[in-house]
Design an enzyme around this catalytic site. Sequence first.
Site, PDB file in Angstrom:
ATOM      1  N   LYS A 143      -8.664   8.124   1.229  1.00  0.00           N
ATOM      2  CA  LYS A 143      -8.519   7.776   2.348  1.00  0.00           C
ATOM      3  C   LYS A 143      -9.668   6.484   2.708  1.00  0.00           C
ATOM      4  CE  LYS A 143      -5.767  11.073   4.280  1.00  0.00           C
ATOM      5  NZ  LYS A 143      -4.484  10.820   4.839  1.00  0.00           N
ATOM      6  N   ASP A 221       4.376   5.564   6.069  1.00  0.00           N
ATOM      7  CA  ASP A 221       4.352   6.928   5.979  1.00  0.00           C
ATOM      8  C   ASP A 221       4.571   7.336   7.387  1.00  0.00           C
ATOM      9  OD1 ASP A 221       3.799   9.451   5.640  1.00  0.00           O
ATOM     10  OD2 ASP A 221       1.884   9.416   4.608  1.00  0.00           O
ATOM     11  N   LYS A 244       8.087  12.497   3.678  1.00  0.00           N
ATOM     12  CA  LYS A 244       7.778  14.090   3.888  1.00  0.00           C
ATOM     13  C   LYS A 244       8.922  14.780   4.340  1.00  0.00           C
ATOM     14  CE  LYS A 244       2.968  13.302   4.918  1.00  0.00           C
ATOM     15  NZ  LYS A 244       2.542  12.100   4.625  1.00  0.00           N
TER      16      LYS A 244
END
Length: 337
Positions: A143, A221, A244
Amino acid sequence: MSRIVGFRLDPYALPLKTPWRTAAGTVRLRHGWLVRVEDEDGGVGLGDQPALLPDQEQGGLETRLRHQGDALLGRSLGEALDWPDLCFGIETALLDLEAQRQGVPLRRLLSPTAEDRVKVNAVAPLDGIVAMAEQGFGIVKVKVGLAPWPAEVAALRRLNLPPGVMLRLDANRAWSRIEAEGFLAAIVDLPIESLEEPLREADITGLASLQSTTPIALAIDESLDQIGVDSLLIDPPVRRLVLKPALLGGLRRTLSVAASARAVGYDIVVTTYIESAIGVAAVANLAAALDPEARMAHGLATSALFVSDVAEPLPIASGVLTLPASPGLGLSLKVSN
């Protein structure tokens, strides 16, 4: 075809070893529901429905799961799989049952060319990157956007990475356009595999313009839902999509979106939504089905984030996850709730 005679939903709360920062908030205890579906032949299929992050109370999602599960009782497995808008956890449980019925691993139900091993990336903080690289991971995700970007660039430059190791960065929509440009220009000579979600205000025009300024692959994302899959397929603004299944509508929907996205030039990475070992196994089977050539490292090494889990996590060694050869998901729960 055998009919569905049982449906059970069991909540779980899995403690994380360290707090996990997401675009939606910080998580310390991961909640979700284990889904169990039983057919009249005694077969049991398992699924996992993780709560929406940042893991607040999800009464609406639980109600939807229960209504959908109850509606499938008495229906054939084929009818149940054709039910519109199946939740991820319920679809997984049904596919697990169907794969067991056919005597094949779930991945080969999704694609006959699926392999048994999947490349995965590690997940680490800045001060843990080298340790993950030394364990054999070729891609390490970290991150960024947690501190002023010049300080993070300096920290990245201080790393002494083994040859061939690449970094997958995720900014979680932390930056303005000016900040993102500055960061990308400052890391262009580093071993960066991609940068996810650099812009605070994500839109197709802004992302396309930013991608045109850098050779580093940008990835979408969490902005996928905001921008919309259909819009992203018309004229790709970046080089990669991160999918996802828990958010996209299940394994089969994700497989379809991935095929369409590849056809217009995207690289595809699939990743968990920080769910239990049952959910990870489902996404790993999907990764094996959609990427049999192991072109990408997928975001599946998240079981290590938990203090404990509902099932034994799938083994990972040197950046490769190995799937079981047994039919269906190939996992069983540690305890019966």
